[in-house]
Design a protein around this motif. Structure first.
Motif: not given
Length: 166
Positions: A106-114
């Motif tokens: 939910p915080g988006g910290e790992r969106h760059d790997r998805i």
């Protein structure tokens, strides 16, 4: 992909983890093996739902892939929030899967790997890998075609080559 001792980890995701994501896992594992990189790249797959947990790939997908020379292995599992930490790259079959996986962060910290797996397609134009579950044989062939193309592009990007590594 970095040249550290830790393997680069790739997770493929679809809804039930019995058609599209296991196909990607099987195909990419084969490509990585052909490239001699099994010690440098780890591959897994998961589903956004746990309905099929423990089941092998769909028999129609298995038949399609077997006919193309792939070894069928694996069993369905549901994605866990921890997977977002454990995997370097998470590739989703369609936009719904992408949204479901990103909702685990939910915080988006790992969106760059998805991302969507079709991001890596070289020869085919597609914005998602369609779910063949309720269709006929041609749908499974289409999935295999798209996923082979995307896996070639992914491996080329990870190895810094300009095209499919075979």
């Amino acid at each position: 992909m970095t040249d550290t001792c830790k393997p680069y980890r790739v997770l493929f995701v679809c809804m039930g983890n019995i058609c599209r994501s296991p196909a990607a896992e099987i195909i990419f594992r084969h490509r990585v093996g052909e490239a001699g990189l099994t010690d440098r790249i780890e591959i897994d797959s998961a589903g956004t739902i746990g309905y099929h947990a423990g089941n092998p790939p769909d028999p129609r997908m298995s038949e399609t892939l077997s006919a193309r020379g792939y070894e069928i292995a694996g069993s369905s599992r549901k994605i866990r929030a921890r997977d977002l930490e454990d995997f370097d790259l998470i590739l989703c079959a369609d936009r719904d899967n992408l949204d479901d996986v990103r909702s685990l962060d939910p915080g988006g910290e790992r969106h760059d790997r998805i991302h969507l797996i079709t991001r890596y397609c070289i020869d085919r134009e597609a914005d998602h890998v369609p779910d063949p579950y309720y269709g006929g044989r041609r749908g499974f062939e289409e999935v295999a075609d798209l996923v082979e193309d995307a896996c070639d592009g992914l491996l080329a990007e990870l190895t810094g080559t300009s095209g499919p590594v075979r």
